[in-house]
Scaffold this motif. Structure first.
Motif, PDB file in Angstrom:
ATOM      1  N   GLY A 181      16.048 -24.355  43.563  1.00 29.14           N
ATOM      2  CA  GLY A 181      14.864 -24.361  42.389  1.00 29.14           C
ATOM      3  C   GLY A 181      15.007 -23.369  41.365  1.00 29.14           C
ATOM      4  N   PHE A 182      16.133 -22.880  40.833  1.00 28.11           N
ATOM      5  CA  PHE A 182      16.436 -22.038  40.017  1.00 28.11           C
ATOM      6  C   PHE A 182      16.600 -22.800  38.650  1.00 28.11           C
ATOM      7  CE2 PHE A 182      20.240 -22.524  42.489  1.00 28.11           C
ATOM      8  CZ  PHE A 182      21.220 -23.029  41.376  1.00 28.11           C
ATOM      9  N   GLY A 183      16.726 -21.972  37.484  1.00 29.24           N
ATOM     10  CA  GLY A 183      17.330 -22.435  36.427  1.00 29.24           C
ATOM     11  C   GLY A 183      18.590 -22.195  35.869  1.00 29.24           C
ATOM     12  N   LEU A 184      19.477 -23.039  35.511  1.00 25.79           N
ATOM     13  CA  LEU A 184      20.902 -22.767  35.082  1.00 25.79           C
ATOM     14  C   LEU A 184      21.205 -23.209  33.679  1.00 25.79           C
ATOM     15  CD1 LEU A 184      23.345 -21.373  36.885  1.00 25.79           C
ATOM     16  CD2 LEU A 184      24.043 -24.030  36.952  1.00 25.79           C
ATOM     17  N   HIS A 231      10.578 -24.139  37.576  1.00 21.54           N
ATOM     18  CA  HIS A 231      10.559 -23.707  36.200  1.00 21.54           C
ATOM     19  C   HIS A 231      11.324 -24.366  35.452  1.00 21.54           C
ATOM     20  CE1 HIS A 231      13.168 -20.643  37.710  1.00 21.54           C
ATOM     21  NE2 HIS A 231      13.791 -20.662  36.187  1.00 21.54           N
ATOM     22  N   SER A 232      10.973 -24.711  33.950  1.00 15.78           N
ATOM     23  CA  SER A 232      11.831 -25.066  33.092  1.00 15.78           C
ATOM     24  C   SER A 232      12.641 -23.950  32.405  1.00 15.78           C
ATOM     25  CB  SER A 232      11.438 -26.136  32.011  1.00 15.78           C
ATOM     26  OG  SER A 232      10.276 -25.517  31.309  1.00 15.78           O
ATOM     27  N   ALA A 233      14.048 -24.150  31.911  1.00 18.76           N
ATOM     28  CA  ALA A 233      14.694 -23.106  31.309  1.00 18.76           C
ATOM     29  C   ALA A 233      15.635 -23.693  30.023  1.00 18.76           C
ATOM     30  CB  ALA A 233      15.557 -22.347  32.314  1.00 18.76           C
ATOM     31  N   VAL A 234      15.197 -23.715  28.933  1.00 18.54           N
ATOM     32  CA  VAL A 234      15.690 -24.165  27.843  1.00 18.54           C
ATOM     33  C   VAL A 234      16.137 -23.290  26.817  1.00 18.54           C
ATOM     34  CG1 VAL A 234      15.031 -25.798  25.914  1.00 18.54           C
ATOM     35  CG2 VAL A 234      14.222 -26.214  28.171  1.00 18.54           C
ATOM     36  N   LEU A 235      17.515 -23.459  26.318  1.00 20.01           N
ATOM     37  CA  LEU A 235      18.112 -22.642  25.066  1.00 20.01           C
ATOM     38  C   LEU A 235      17.265 -23.031  24.000  1.00 20.01           C
ATOM     39  CD1 LEU A 235      20.255 -20.339  24.768  1.00 20.01           C
ATOM     40  CD2 LEU A 235      21.632 -22.438  24.188  1.00 20.01           C
ATOM     41  N   LEU A 236      16.953 -22.108  23.146  1.00 22.95           N
ATOM     42  CA  LEU A 236      16.388 -22.349  21.658  1.00 22.95           C
ATOM     43  C   LEU A 236      17.554 -22.444  20.743  1.00 22.95           C
ATOM     44  CD1 LEU A 236      13.088 -20.413  21.931  1.00 22.95           C
ATOM     45  CD2 LEU A 236      13.393 -22.529  22.474  1.00 22.95           C
ATOM     46  N   ASP A 238      17.774 -20.539  18.199  1.00 20.94           N
ATOM     47  CA  ASP A 238      18.124 -18.810  17.874  1.00 20.94           C
ATOM     48  C   ASP A 238      18.728 -18.165  18.820  1.00 20.94           C
ATOM     49  OD1 ASP A 238      16.312 -18.403  19.670  1.00 20.94           O
ATOM     50  OD2 ASP A 238      14.850 -17.511  18.070  1.00 20.94           O
ATOM     51  N   GLY A 239      19.260 -19.074  19.910  1.00 18.82           N
ATOM     52  CA  GLY A 239      20.054 -18.482  21.204  1.00 18.82           C
ATOM     53  C   GLY A 239      19.104 -17.750  22.301  1.00 18.82           C
ATOM     54  N   ARG A 240      17.749 -17.462  21.958  1.00 19.09           N
ATOM     55  CA  ARG A 240      17.068 -17.050  23.103  1.00 19.09           C
ATOM     56  C   ARG A 240      16.766 -18.263  24.316  1.00 19.09           C
ATOM     57  NH1 ARG A 240      11.685 -15.395  20.471  1.00 19.09           N
ATOM     58  NH2 ARG A 240      11.896 -17.203  19.114  1.00 19.09           N
ATOM     59  N   LEU A 241      16.377 -17.870  25.410  1.00 19.13           N
ATOM     60  CA  LEU A 241      15.770 -18.708  26.379  1.00 19.13           C
ATOM     61  C   LEU A 241      14.441 -18.751  26.836  1.00 19.13           C
ATOM     62  CD1 LEU A 241      17.186 -20.500  28.679  1.00 19.13           C
ATOM     63  CD2 LEU A 241      16.959 -18.792  30.213  1.00 19.13           C
ATOM     64  N   LEU A 242      13.845 -20.010  26.651  1.00 17.09           N
ATOM     65  CA  LEU A 242      12.411 -20.138  27.058  1.00 17.09           C
ATOM     66  C   LEU A 242      12.445 -20.640  28.588  1.00 17.09           C
ATOM     67  CD1 LEU A 242       9.595 -20.349  26.478  1.00 17.09           C
ATOM     68  CD2 LEU A 242      10.069 -23.078  25.782  1.00 17.09           C
ATOM     69  N   VAL A 243      11.842 -19.620  29.479  1.00 13.04           N
ATOM     70  CA  VAL A 243      11.281 -20.005  30.766  1.00 13.04           C
ATOM     71  C   VAL A 243       9.958 -20.387  30.697  1.00 13.04           C
ATOM     72  CG1 VAL A 243      11.159 -19.168  32.944  1.00 13.04           C
ATOM     73  CG2 VAL A 243      13.397 -18.805  31.782  1.00 13.04           C
ATOM     74  N   ALA A 244       9.587 -21.402  31.131  1.00 10.94           N
ATOM     75  CA  ALA A 244       8.227 -21.797  31.279  1.00 10.94           C
ATOM     76  C   ALA A 244       7.507 -22.473  32.665  1.00 10.94           C
ATOM     77  CB  ALA A 244       7.720 -22.718  30.193  1.00 10.94           C
ATOM     78  N   GLY A 245       6.322 -22.048  33.082  1.00 11.21           N
ATOM     79  CA  GLY A 245       5.678 -22.876  34.064  1.00 11.21           C
ATOM     80  C   GLY A 245       6.545 -22.449  35.485  1.00 11.21           C
ATOM     81  N   GLY A 246       6.525 -23.285  36.446  1.00  5.99           N
ATOM     82  CA  GLY A 246       6.882 -22.984  37.871  1.00  5.99           C
ATOM     83  C   GLY A 246       6.187 -22.518  38.717  1.00  5.99           C
ATOM     84  N   THR A 281       4.699 -27.165  37.334  1.00  5.11           N
ATOM     85  CA  THR A 281       5.842 -26.832  38.137  1.00  5.11           C
ATOM     86  C   THR A 281       6.638 -28.143  38.132  1.00  5.11           C
ATOM     87  OG1 THR A 281       6.916 -25.611  39.867  1.00  5.11           O
ATOM     88  CG2 THR A 281       5.140 -27.087  40.428  1.00  5.11           C
ATOM     89  N   ASN A 282       7.912 -28.028  38.301  1.00  3.60           N
ATOM     90  CA  ASN A 282       8.752 -29.284  38.475  1.00  3.60           C
ATOM     91  C   ASN A 282       8.556 -30.399  37.365  1.00  3.60           C
ATOM     92  OD1 ASN A 282       9.687 -28.526  41.069  1.00  3.60           O
ATOM     93  ND2 ASN A 282       7.997 -29.126  42.308  1.00  3.60           N
ATOM     94  N   HIS A 283       8.676 -29.718  36.179  1.00  3.81           N
ATOM     95  CA  HIS A 283       8.275 -30.585  34.953  1.00  3.81           C
ATOM     96  C   HIS A 283       9.462 -30.602  34.289  1.00  3.81           C
ATOM     97  CE1 HIS A 283       7.475 -26.345  34.294  1.00  3.81           C
ATOM     98  NE2 HIS A 283       8.213 -26.368  33.194  1.00  3.81           N
ATOM     99  N   SER A 284       9.673 -31.466  33.291  1.00  6.46           N
ATOM    100  CA  SER A 284      10.742 -31.873  32.394  1.00  6.46           C
ATOM    101  C   SER A 284      10.776 -30.958  31.239  1.00  6.46           C
ATOM    102  CB  SER A 284      11.089 -33.414  31.741  1.00  6.46           C
ATOM    103  OG  SER A 284       9.902 -33.702  30.936  1.00  6.46           O
ATOM    104  N   ALA A 285      11.799 -30.672  30.401  1.00  4.93           N
ATOM    105  CA  ALA A 285      11.572 -29.858  29.356  1.00  4.93           C
ATOM    106  C   ALA A 285      12.827 -30.255  28.594  1.00  4.93           C
ATOM    107  CB  ALA A 285      11.782 -28.267  29.451  1.00  4.93           C
TER     108      ALA A 285
END
Length: 467
Positions: A181-184, A231-236, A238-246, A281-285
């Motif tokens: 259940g991790f982000g990669l 959670h979701s983990a999405v690269l923005l 500008d190079g930052r990583l957004l982690v949300a929910g979970g 939690t367990n959402h798409s991004a």
């Protein structure tokens, strides 16, 4: 006055059960046949109340009887392509063979068509399902974690790299957190960041670690503000990583969270950002072409969500947008399957909802901020199918499971027509495989759960070249 009939003695439930155990099974119903190359996949429903089914007998219109196991599923092989077949099924118990079902609709096996060809490649050194895969900047594919019921522990720390140029696998340094259940996420500098997850004891993790492809090893980085998994983990952009929910630990157990945070690779620091409007939690991004992030669906512990939200990196805030038409949960791996279309809209397909397995699909139209229905899948599916944009702009769907087991069927979606087309089948039916688009346009599909009386985990790998 009475009817003159004499009522017999009452029959107890136990007596009815005893009588049922002395009868052959009733005829199966809803026999469905799906043809492939020189083979047909059969599924059906067994009747109840006639003792435990121990086997089946499948009879083809070619006159051959074929024994099958107790599961309501069979792959009939050795058929002649371009010849029509229909099948009946009879269930067997300790008393004998029951009556045959009505025949299936006739189907005709066909050889594979030109193009969209599947090729077996070198298997992974480690059998695994529910693994995560990321294509690195140098073209290799990093496959991380997953599980194997035969391994100890079942969640794997083993990490492997696939080189498409040589079709070989090599081992890399073990991941520090043996978790699920991790982000990669692939970062702009070529490293890969693992965020959160949970251990076998379902303890949410705040830890994060970085994989360096040049050294093949993992190093720890700063921990997240909030421990979480799913959670979701999405690269923005500008190079930052957004982690949300979970999901995180609460005073009463585990619960969905609305918090979100940002990781800055240059400083290896996490900072809080605006919270989601709805804990999920367990959402798409999906990162949109304009840099915003679309989050959709998921759940909050009791049923699924249809709501969707947009994150604006410029303001660090979320706004609600149009909702999905139905709950879509992709059983076994977490999140609804989404893919970006060439024009920047977002496709979501399949999964399972309140009424069961879904074959429907819908598209988020960014300009309108709403979801619109599109063509249905040929085969409804959930349980970790791959939904992969390929180089010609179409979307490939492969793997997953229907109500009877893992699927070999692949389909391609064309946004110009709004239609899904069945393409050549994969060599293996598999649920929860790891998938990755290779630099040369092929798609790698590896690992996953295989059908059988006891679900097995496979190390096999194959590629498809959509054309």
């Amino acid at each position: 006055m009475g009817s003159g009939r004499t009522r017999g003695p009452a029959v107890s439930d136990d007596a009815r059960t005893d009588l049922a155990l002395q009868a052959v099974p009733p005829a199966p119903t809803l026999v469905r046949a799906v043809a492939s190359d020189a083979s047909v996949r059969l599924t059906w429903l067994d009747g109840a109340g006639a003792g435990q089914v121990t086997a089946h007998v499948i009879t083809g219109s070619d006159g051959h009887d074929r024994p099958s196991g107790p599961e309501p599923l069979a792959q009939v092989t050795g058929l002649v392509n371009a010849q029509s077949y229909s099948f009946t099924v009879a269930a067997v118990n300790s008393i004998g063979v029951g009556p045959s079902s009505a025949p299936s609709v006739p189907v005709m096996p066909q050889p594979p068509t030109a193009g969209n060809t599947w090729a077996m490649t070198t298997p992974m050194p480690t059998a695994r399902d529910r693994a995560a895969a990321v294509r690195l900047r140098d073209g290799r594919v990093l496959v991380v974690a997953g599980s194997d019921p035969q391994a100890t522990p079942s969640d794997l720390s083993v990490v492997e790299l696939f080189d498409p140029a040589t079709s070989t696998w090599t081992s890399a340094g073990a991941i520090g957190a043996v978790a699920s259940g991790f982000g990669l996420t692939l970062l702009t500098d070529g490293r890969v960041l693992r965020t959160g997850g949970f251990t076998g004891a379902v303890a949410p993790l705040a830890t994060a670690e970085l994989f360096d492809p040049t050294t093949g090893s993992w190093t720890s980085t700063a921990a997240m503000v909030t421990a979480r998994f799913g959670h979701s983990a999405v690269l923005l952009t500008d190079g930052r990583l957004l982690v949300a929910g979970g999901t995180t630990a609460t005073p009463t157990g585990l619960g969905a969270v609305a918090t979100a945070e940002l990781y800055q690779p240059s400083t290896a620091q996490w900072t809080a950002t605006g919270a989601l409007a709805t804990a999920r939690t367990n959402h798409s991004a999906t990162r949109l072409l304009d840099g915003r992030v679309l989050v959709a669906g998921g759940d909050a512990g009791a049923g699924g969500l249809t709501t969707a939200e947009l994150y604006d990196p410029g303001t660090g805030t979320w706004t609600t947008t149009g909702s999905l038409s139905t709950v879509r949960q992709n059983d076994d791996v977490c999140c609804p399957g989404t893919a970006m279309l060439p024009g920047g809209d977002v496709l979501i397909a399949g999964g399972s909802g309140p009424q069961g397995l879904l074959d429907s699909a819908e598209i988020y139209r960014v300009g309108a901020g709403t979801w619109q229905p599109t063509g249905n899948l040929v085969f409804g599916r959930d349980a970790g199918f791959g939904l992969i944009p390929v180089l010609d702009g179409r979307i490939l769907i492969v793997g997953g499971r229907d109500d009877w087991g893992p699927l070999p069927y692949a389909e391609l979606y064309d946004d110009a027509t709004g239609l899904w087309t069945r393409t050549n089948d994969a060599h293996y039916a598999r649920m929860s495989p790891a998938t990755a688009l290779l630099a040369d346009g092929r798609v790698l599909v590896t690992g996953g759960g295989r059908p059988g009386s006891t679900l097995a985990v496979t190390a096999t790998a194959e590629t498809v070249s959509p054309t």
